[in-house]
Structure formats: C-alpha cells, structure tokens
Design an enzyme around this catalytic site. Sequence first.
Site, short mmCIF file in Angstrom:
data_model
loop_
_atom_site.label_atom_id
_atom_site.label_comp_id
_atom_site.label_asym_id
_atom_site.label_seq_id
_atom_site.Cartn_x
_atom_site.Cartn_y
_atom_site.Cartn_z
N ALA A 15 -5.54 -2.38 4.65
CA ALA A 15 -6.92 -2.01 4.97
C ALA A 15 -7.76 -2.05 3.71
CB ALA A 15 -6.97 -0.60 5.56
N TYR A 54 -17.11 2.78 5.86
CA TYR A 54 -15.65 2.62 6.01
C TYR A 54 -15.22 3.00 7.43
CZ TYR A 54 -10.75 4.18 5.70
OH TYR A 54 -9.41 4.40 5.94
N LEU A 77 -6.32 -11.04 3.95
CA LEU A 77 -6.83 -10.76 5.30
C LEU A 77 -8.28 -11.19 5.51
CD1 LEU A 77 -5.17 -7.30 6.00
CD2 LEU A 77 -4.53 -9.53 6.90
N GLY A 112 0.82 -1.21 0.00
CA GLY A 112 0.00 0.00 0.00
C GLY A 112 0.85 1.26 0.00
N GLN A 113 0.20 2.42 -0.07
CA GLN A 113 1.02 3.64 -0.16
C GLN A 113 1.79 3.89 1.14
OE1 GLN A 113 -1.07 7.30 -1.10
NE2 GLN A 113 -2.83 6.80 0.16
N1 LIG Z 1 -5.71 6.75 2.27
C1 LIG Z 1 -6.16 7.62 3.16
O1 LIG Z 1 -6.52 8.76 2.84
C2 LIG Z 1 -6.22 7.24 4.63
C3 LIG Z 1 -6.72 8.17 5.55
C4 LIG Z 1 -6.73 7.82 6.89
C5 LIG Z 1 -6.29 6.57 7.31
N2 LIG Z 1 -5.84 5.69 6.37
C6 LIG Z 1 -5.41 4.37 6.84
O2 LIG Z 1 -4.02 4.26 6.56
C7 LIG Z 1 -3.70 2.88 6.36
C8 LIG Z 1 -2.89 2.73 5.09
O3 LIG Z 1 -3.70 3.15 4.00
P1 LIG Z 1 -3.13 3.43 2.55
O4 LIG Z 1 -3.51 4.82 2.20
O5 LIG Z 1 -1.71 3.00 2.48
O6 LIG Z 1 -4.07 2.44 1.73
P2 LIG Z 1 -3.79 1.59 0.42
O7 LIG Z 1 -2.76 2.24 -0.42
O8 LIG Z 1 -5.15 1.31 -0.13
O9 LIG Z 1 -3.15 0.26 1.00
C9 LIG Z 1 -3.90 -0.72 1.64
C10 LIG Z 1 -3.26 -2.05 1.36
O10 LIG Z 1 -4.11 -3.06 1.95
C11 LIG Z 1 -4.16 -4.13 1.04
N3 LIG Z 1 -5.35 -4.97 1.18
C12 LIG Z 1 -6.63 -4.66 0.85
N4 LIG Z 1 -7.41 -5.73 1.03
C13 LIG Z 1 -6.61 -6.75 1.45
C14 LIG Z 1 -6.83 -8.10 1.77
N5 LIG Z 1 -8.03 -8.68 1.70
N6 LIG Z 1 -5.77 -8.84 2.18
C15 LIG Z 1 -4.54 -8.30 2.24
N7 LIG Z 1 -4.26 -7.02 1.95
C16 LIG Z 1 -5.29 -6.25 1.54
C17 LIG Z 1 -4.18 -3.48 -0.32
O11 LIG Z 1 -3.80 -4.41 -1.29
P3 LIG Z 1 -4.10 -4.17 -2.84
O12 LIG Z 1 -3.09 -3.12 -3.25
O13 LIG Z 1 -3.90 -5.48 -3.45
O14 LIG Z 1 -5.50 -3.65 -2.92
C18 LIG Z 1 -3.14 -2.36 -0.13
O15 LIG Z 1 -1.84 -2.81 -0.42
C19 LIG Z 1 -5.02 2.12 6.37
O16 LIG Z 1 -5.23 1.58 7.65
C20 LIG Z 1 -6.05 3.21 6.11
O17 LIG Z 1 -7.30 2.87 6.67
C21 LIG Z 1 -5.78 5.99 5.04
#
Ligand SMILES: NC(=O)c1ccc[n+]([C@@H]2O[C@H](COP(=O)([O-])OP(=O)(O)OC[C@H]3O[C@@H](n4cnc5c(N)ncnc54)[C@H](OP(=O)(O)O)[C@@H]3O)[C@@H](O)[C@H]2O)c1
Length: 303
Positions: A60, A125, A37, A11-12
């Site tokens: 997530a 969400y 997951l 993820g990012q």
């Molecule tokens: N993005 C935002 O604006 C934001 C804001 C507040 C909090 N957050 C929190 O920050 C954290 C990191 O978010 P991020 O922005 O890095 O999100 P992201 O880029 O969407 O990364 C999430 C990762 O989780 C993986 N994932 C999804 N479903 C899965 C599954 N069933 N089994 C295993 N892995 C799975 C995704 O894999 P795939 O790449 O294969 O889909 C992706 O690599 C999360 O907890 C998120 O809730 C994010």
Amino acid sequence: MSRILLIGSAGQVGQELQTTLKPLGDLISVAREHLDLTQPDRIRQVIQSAQPNLIVNAAAYTAVDKAETEMDLAKAINAEAPTVMAEVCQQMGASLIHISTDYVFDGSKNTPYTETDTPNPIGAYGQSKLLGEEGIRQVGDRSPDFHYAILRTAWVYGAQGKGNFVKTMLRVGADRPEIRVVADQVGTPTWSTEIARAIAKLSPHFLAASEAPSGIYHFTNNGITSWYDFAVAIFEEAEALGFPLKLEQVVPITTAEYPTPTRRPAYSALACQKISAILQTPTPQWRQSLRHMLTELYSLTHS
Ligand SMILES: NC(=O)c1ccc[n+]([C@@H]2O[C@H](COP(=O)([O-])OP(=O)(O)OC[C@H]3O[C@@H](n4cnc5c(N)ncnc54)[C@H](OP(=O)(O)O)[C@@H]3O)[C@@H](O)[C@H]2O)c1
C-alpha cells in the site's frame, strides 16, 4: 497444492506474512522491485505467470500525510492496483485477501465501528483506501463467484519494516527527556504479527469453498487506548526490558497542539466480532502484544 501470491512482501505486515503463509502451500512473494503497483499491465502479467489460488495484498501507499499532495500516486497504489488484482482473480478463479484501514472512518462515533458502518474518510489516504475497497467490492458484486476478504486493521506496528510509532517513540525516547503525545485520538494498536496470524487462519476459508462470506472483516488487537497511553506503555515496557532511554516524562497534548497535514479520526476502534467467529481464537490485548513485539525487537537489536 495451493499457490499463494503475496504482494507487498517487504512491508511490516508483508514480512510477517512470509512466515505465517508459508505452511499453507506454495508461496510466491513479490516486493516492489519485482512488481511496481503503479503499472497495471505488470500486475496482470505477474499474477498470470504465478497462477495463484489466492492473492494476499499487503502492499500500500501508507504515507498518510504525504498522500494529501500525492493523491494520484496514492490512488494508483491503493485503489487502482487492488481493483486490477480483483479483476484478474475473478477471471482466473482465484481469491483475494486485501488489507485496508480504520482511516476509512471519520472518527465521529464513540463505540467500535462495525463492518456495516458507513465509511467517511477525512483524509486523502483514507479516501484512496476506500476507493480500493469499493473497486474490489464492485468486482464481487458483478461476479458473485469471486471470493474476497477486505481486512480492515489499525495503528499497525511491528519489529520488521521501515518505521512505526513504537520505533519512533524508542528513538526519540533514547535522545530526549520529554516527549509530547496526542491524548485525544483513540484506537487500537495492532501488532503486525497478529495481523499475519489472522490472515493465515482466514486464508484456508478463501482457498477452498467455505462458509466464510466475501466482504469486509475488521481485525485489531483487543482493547482501546490513546496515542498518549500507548506511548506511556511503550516506555514502561521498554524500560523493564532494558532499552536505553533518556526519557523522564510523556506529556499529554491535544490534536490541536500537534497540527499535521492531514486530519486523523479522533476515534477509530474497530468491532472485530465478525472475524472472531471465524478465527475462533481470542486476539491478545494490545499491551500483551506490545510486550511481545518489544521483546522481539530487543533481541534483534541488542544481541
Ligand atoms: N501502518 C499502519 O498503521 C496501518 C494502519 C491500518 C492499515 N494499514 C494497512 O496495512 C497494510 C500493510 O501496511 P504496512 O504497515 O505493512 O505498510 P508498509 O510497511 O508501508 O508496507 C507497504 C509495502 O507496500 C510497498 N509499496 C508501496 N508502494 C508500492 C508500489 N508502487 N509498488 C509495489 N509495492 C509498493 C512498500 O514498498 P517500499 O518498502 O519499497 O516502500 C511496502 O513494502 C496496508 O494495506 C495499509 O494500508 C496500515
């Protein structure tokens, strides 16, 4: 030597954590291909074979709008999976750092949310993420020896990963002369690299006996802005760096003019004093981090 299991390494935030956690010990990184997951038994199996001292969960379900129609899937990934991680950590004597979101709040405040403010998510969400927090906390309440941190962050963007607001603005701004952006939702854009740095600084406190208490920690970049002002800043910084842009005007609109399947909090700034006292280094202003991210993105995409 400490063993750290990073879950969600593609993820990012996960990609940045691969860099910042590496110097802390033996790092095992797993992405969805290795650990789905939605499979609780597989979660237990992967953790047991890795035998970590610390798990960092950056995975997530993050499709905020789609979660309204995929609540079971969002709950499996955001609520049930972190609860299983907490249970296995507690059984093995490992610690857990889990990432959560500003979207656990309803946005009705007008001063930054503290860790003791009562969550009240207004979308699926946010509800699924809050259930994950509660699952971890309940394991901690039952077993006070279990050491965990839930790091709530907000408005995440980074050069890595599939997409985010900054990348969307650059893509649309390269194509169109005008873009309309919501001006009545306020929060703090947060660079994934800063989150990964904060988690790396927090990790030693959760790898060894430490004064850092288990519980929730808020972490974002510094400052507060709207999506509209964030978009204007993106285009100003991008233009200065030489990104190709057709854009001439950003038009501020209201949330009512841009309906989405899920409601978002109108105000979601987070008060970060609790974690600042542990990290002891000031977090940059959001605009400074934006400039760094765009510089990195420019060199990745234009070299
Ligand atoms: N993005 C935002 O604006 C934001 C804001 C507040 C909090 N957050 C929190 O920050 C954290 C990191 O978010 P991020 O922005 O890095 O999100 P992201 O880029 O969407 O990364 C999430 C990762 O989780 C993986 N994932 C999804 N479903 C899965 C599954 N069933 N089994 C295993 N892995 C799975 C995704 O894999 P795939 O790449 O294969 O889909 C992706 O690599 C999360 O907890 C998120 O809730 C994010």
